[in-house]
Design a protein around this motif. Structure first.
Motif, PDB file in Angstrom:
ATOM      1  N   LEU B  98      -5.796 -15.438  -9.502  1.00  0.00           N
ATOM      2  CA  LEU B  98      -6.614 -15.156 -10.677  1.00  0.00           C
ATOM      3  C   LEU B  98      -8.087 -15.036 -10.316  1.00  0.00           C
ATOM      4  O   LEU B  98      -8.821 -14.230 -10.879  1.00  0.00           O
ATOM      5  CB  LEU B  98      -6.402 -16.237 -11.740  1.00  0.00           C
ATOM      6  N   MET B  99      -8.536 -15.831  -9.354  1.00  0.00           N
ATOM      7  CA  MET B  99      -9.936 -15.740  -8.914  1.00  0.00           C
ATOM      8  C   MET B  99     -10.187 -14.369  -8.286  1.00  0.00           C
ATOM      9  O   MET B  99     -11.231 -13.761  -8.509  1.00  0.00           O
ATOM     10  CB  MET B  99     -10.226 -16.825  -7.876  1.00  0.00           C
ATOM     11  N   SER B 100      -9.214 -13.924  -7.518  1.00  0.00           N
ATOM     12  CA  SER B 100      -9.344 -12.617  -6.881  1.00  0.00           C
ATOM     13  C   SER B 100      -9.371 -11.514  -7.946  1.00  0.00           C
ATOM     14  O   SER B 100     -10.167 -10.578  -7.879  1.00  0.00           O
ATOM     15  CB  SER B 100      -8.172 -12.424  -5.923  1.00  0.00           C
ATOM     16  N   LEU B 101      -8.511 -11.674  -8.924  1.00  0.00           N
ATOM     17  CA  LEU B 101      -8.469 -10.736 -10.041  1.00  0.00           C
ATOM     18  C   LEU B 101      -9.814 -10.740 -10.768  1.00  0.00           C
ATOM     19  O   LEU B 101     -10.341  -9.704 -11.152  1.00  0.00           O
ATOM     20  CB  LEU B 101      -7.355 -11.162 -10.992  1.00  0.00           C
ATOM     21  N   ARG B 102     -10.363 -11.923 -10.895  1.00  0.00           N
ATOM     22  CA  ARG B 102     -11.653 -12.079 -11.563  1.00  0.00           C
ATOM     23  C   ARG B 102     -12.730 -11.288 -10.831  1.00  0.00           C
ATOM     24  O   ARG B 102     -13.591 -10.675 -11.464  1.00  0.00           O
ATOM     25  CB  ARG B 102     -12.009 -13.564 -11.601  1.00  0.00           C
ATOM     26  N   GLU B 103     -12.662 -11.299  -9.528  1.00  0.00           N
ATOM     27  CA  GLU B 103     -13.658 -10.561  -8.739  1.00  0.00           C
ATOM     28  C   GLU B 103     -13.483  -9.059  -8.901  1.00  0.00           C
ATOM     29  O   GLU B 103     -14.468  -8.323  -9.007  1.00  0.00           O
ATOM     30  CB  GLU B 103     -13.552 -10.945  -7.260  1.00  0.00           C
ATOM     31  N   SER B 104     -12.225  -8.627  -8.922  1.00  0.00           N
ATOM     32  CA  SER B 104     -11.968  -7.198  -9.127  1.00  0.00           C
ATOM     33  C   SER B 104     -12.515  -6.762 -10.468  1.00  0.00           C
ATOM     34  O   SER B 104     -13.149  -5.709 -10.603  1.00  0.00           O
ATOM     35  CB  SER B 104     -10.464  -6.931  -9.106  1.00  0.00           C
ATOM     36  N   TRP B 130     -10.932   2.160 -11.878  1.00  0.00           N
ATOM     37  CA  TRP B 130     -10.855   2.894 -10.629  1.00  0.00           C
ATOM     38  C   TRP B 130     -10.689   1.898  -9.483  1.00  0.00           C
ATOM     39  O   TRP B 130     -11.321   0.839  -9.520  1.00  0.00           O
ATOM     40  CB  TRP B 130     -12.155   3.697 -10.442  1.00  0.00           C
ATOM     41  N   PRO B 131      -9.849   2.229  -8.512  1.00  0.00           N
ATOM     42  CA  PRO B 131      -9.646   1.265  -7.426  1.00  0.00           C
ATOM     43  C   PRO B 131     -10.921   1.042  -6.627  1.00  0.00           C
ATOM     44  O   PRO B 131     -11.496   1.992  -6.100  1.00  0.00           O
ATOM     45  CB  PRO B 131      -8.564   1.915  -6.556  1.00  0.00           C
ATOM     46  N   ALA B 133     -12.846  -1.671  -3.603  1.00  0.00           N
ATOM     47  CA  ALA B 133     -12.426  -2.237  -2.320  1.00  0.00           C
ATOM     48  C   ALA B 133     -11.364  -3.319  -2.519  1.00  0.00           C
ATOM     49  O   ALA B 133     -10.421  -3.435  -1.752  1.00  0.00           O
ATOM     50  CB  ALA B 133     -13.628  -2.820  -1.588  1.00  0.00           C
ATOM     51  N   ARG B 134     -11.567  -4.089  -3.585  1.00  0.00           N
ATOM     52  CA  ARG B 134     -10.679  -5.241  -3.776  1.00  0.00           C
ATOM     53  C   ARG B 134      -9.299  -4.868  -4.291  1.00  0.00           C
ATOM     54  O   ARG B 134      -8.327  -5.542  -4.032  1.00  0.00           O
ATOM     55  CB  ARG B 134     -11.333  -6.233  -4.734  1.00  0.00           C
ATOM     56  N   THR B 135      -9.238  -3.794  -5.063  1.00  0.00           N
ATOM     57  CA  THR B 135      -7.932  -3.394  -5.585  1.00  0.00           C
ATOM     58  C   THR B 135      -7.282  -2.354  -4.687  1.00  0.00           C
ATOM     59  O   THR B 135      -6.283  -1.768  -5.034  1.00  0.00           O
ATOM     60  CB  THR B 135      -8.054  -2.812  -7.004  1.00  0.00           C
ATOM     61  N   ALA B 136      -7.896  -2.116  -3.508  1.00  0.00           N
ATOM     62  CA  ALA B 136      -7.367  -1.116  -2.593  1.00  0.00           C
ATOM     63  C   ALA B 136      -5.913  -1.432  -2.257  1.00  0.00           C
ATOM     64  O   ALA B 136      -5.523  -2.582  -2.152  1.00  0.00           O
ATOM     65  CB  ALA B 136      -8.199  -1.085  -1.316  1.00  0.00           C
ATOM     66  N   GLY B 137      -5.144  -0.383  -2.072  1.00  0.00           N
ATOM     67  CA  GLY B 137      -3.721  -0.581  -1.791  1.00  0.00           C
ATOM     68  C   GLY B 137      -2.920  -0.253  -3.024  1.00  0.00           C
ATOM     69  O   GLY B 137      -1.851   0.329  -2.941  1.00  0.00           O
ATOM     70  N   VAL B 138      -3.444  -0.578  -4.161  1.00  0.00           N
ATOM     71  CA  VAL B 138      -2.752  -0.259  -5.392  1.00  0.00           C
ATOM     72  C   VAL B 138      -3.131   1.154  -5.810  1.00  0.00           C
ATOM     73  O   VAL B 138      -4.298   1.446  -6.022  1.00  0.00           O
ATOM     74  CB  VAL B 138      -3.134  -1.235  -6.516  1.00  0.00           C
ATOM     75  N   GLY B 139      -2.146   1.986  -5.902  1.00  0.00           N
ATOM     76  CA  GLY B 139      -2.402   3.357  -6.321  1.00  0.00           C
ATOM     77  C   GLY B 139      -3.035   4.195  -5.221  1.00  0.00           C
ATOM     78  O   GLY B 139      -3.274   5.363  -5.409  1.00  0.00           O
ATOM     79  N   SER B 140      -3.252   3.578  -4.088  1.00  0.00           N
ATOM     80  CA  SER B 140      -3.947   4.291  -3.018  1.00  0.00           C
ATOM     81  C   SER B 140      -3.077   5.388  -2.413  1.00  0.00           C
ATOM     82  O   SER B 140      -3.573   6.286  -1.768  1.00  0.00           O
ATOM     83  CB  SER B 140      -4.357   3.309  -1.925  1.00  0.00           C
ATOM     84  N   GLU B 141      -1.771   5.254  -2.623  1.00  0.00           N
ATOM     85  CA  GLU B 141      -0.880   6.261  -2.042  1.00  0.00           C
ATOM     86  C   GLU B 141      -0.907   7.571  -2.813  1.00  0.00           C
ATOM     87  O   GLU B 141      -0.313   8.548  -2.411  1.00  0.00           O
ATOM     88  CB  GLU B 141       0.556   5.719  -1.958  1.00  0.00           C
ATOM     89  N   ILE B 142      -1.571   7.567  -3.941  1.00  0.00           N
ATOM     90  CA  ILE B 142      -1.637   8.785  -4.747  1.00  0.00           C
ATOM     91  C   ILE B 142      -2.794   9.658  -4.273  1.00  0.00           C
ATOM     92  O   ILE B 142      -3.918   9.181  -4.276  1.00  0.00           O
ATOM     93  CB  ILE B 142      -1.792   8.449  -6.258  1.00  0.00           C
TER      94      ILE B 142
END
Lengths: 142, 142
Positions: B98-104, B130-131, B133-142
């Motif tokens: 959740l802390m990581s999510l908070r940063e995103s 929009w993705p 740095a922190r949310t990288a990986g999610v949706g990045s394959e698109i």
DNA sequence: CTTGACCTTACAGTATAGGGGAAGGTGTAC
DNA sequence: GTACACCTTCCCCTATACTGTAAGGTCAAG
């Protein structure tokens, strides 16, 4: 692009894609002569949006609202900005709850290290689980 | 003690009490001649245990396991001690998530304050989501 | 013509912790 | 005797984000 190809490109399952359509997150695509769903490239952007939205904690219902703005021809940005604020506040609250829970749990662990298992009375199942100062109020009426 | 009185004393609903019985958290009580559930005082201890257990984050399924020890005549303390450790570890992990999510989320808010709503392209619904740095990986394959 | 990969709809189920309401029996008071 | 509170079992519903399975249609290759 048929649904299988779209699934492969996005990492979703075909099940999930149909589910998103049923939930109003994806517009109903045109169909081939055989009745197969036929997607355009723009769907990739939609799905990317959904995945990122989910990753930052939005529910599909919330994302559907945002998408509805866009599908009505309005820019959803103001609404999204509000949602970001609200989600951040909710998250702060949730984190605080979990931290408090963490302290309760720690208090029980401290207590557990001092209690003798052989002296556990059967009346309340286990003496390790017991209301401490932090969990007061819950079960205190008993 | 009939179910209504037990409910009043514990703060549960009669629905919840019957549900706990169906889930194996409460033993089936004796019945009156008319078929009404008739509880003894010991049930108060059981329910207190359940409420405190829930308050520190255990599911009814986990509490049922603990209660099963007691109902087999064994002290559940060792198992409970393990569960406390595990639950604390799970909770730490969840809090970190959740802390990581908070940063995103914070990164998106920062971005939102710099973006112009009128320039939002419709291709991805809303440019505020929009993705980074922190949310990288999610949706990045698109 | 058949096999196999891919697609279709529709219904059901997963986990969690109960709540809502129907249809009917029990027990006491007036 | 009847009103009323309380109890019983039973089945369905809530939210979330899908997955599983059945029964069957489409399309290209061999």
């Amino acid at each position: 692009m048929l649904i299988g190809e779209l699934a492969a490109k996005t990492g979703l399952t075909t099940k999930a894609i149909r589910f998103y359509e049923a939930q109003g997150l994806l517009q109903r695509p045109r169909r081939t002569a055989g009745g197969y769903r036929d997607y355009g490239e723009d769907t990739l952007g939609r799905i990317s949006f959904i995945r990122v939205g989910q990753a930052v904690g939005f529910t599909l219902g919330e994302l559907r609202e945002v998408i509805a703005f866009r599908d009505r021809g309005q820019a959803p940005c103001c609404h999204v900005a509000d949602m970001l604020e609200q989600k951040a506040a909710d998250l702060d609250e949730r984190i605080a709850e979990l931290m408090s829970l963490r302290e309760s749990l720690q208090a029980l662990r401290d207590r557990a290290s001092k209690l003798d298992p052989t002296t556990c009375p059967s009346t309340t199942v286990c003496h390790l689980i017991w209301p401490d100062a932090r969990t007061a109020g819950v079960g205190s009426e008993i």
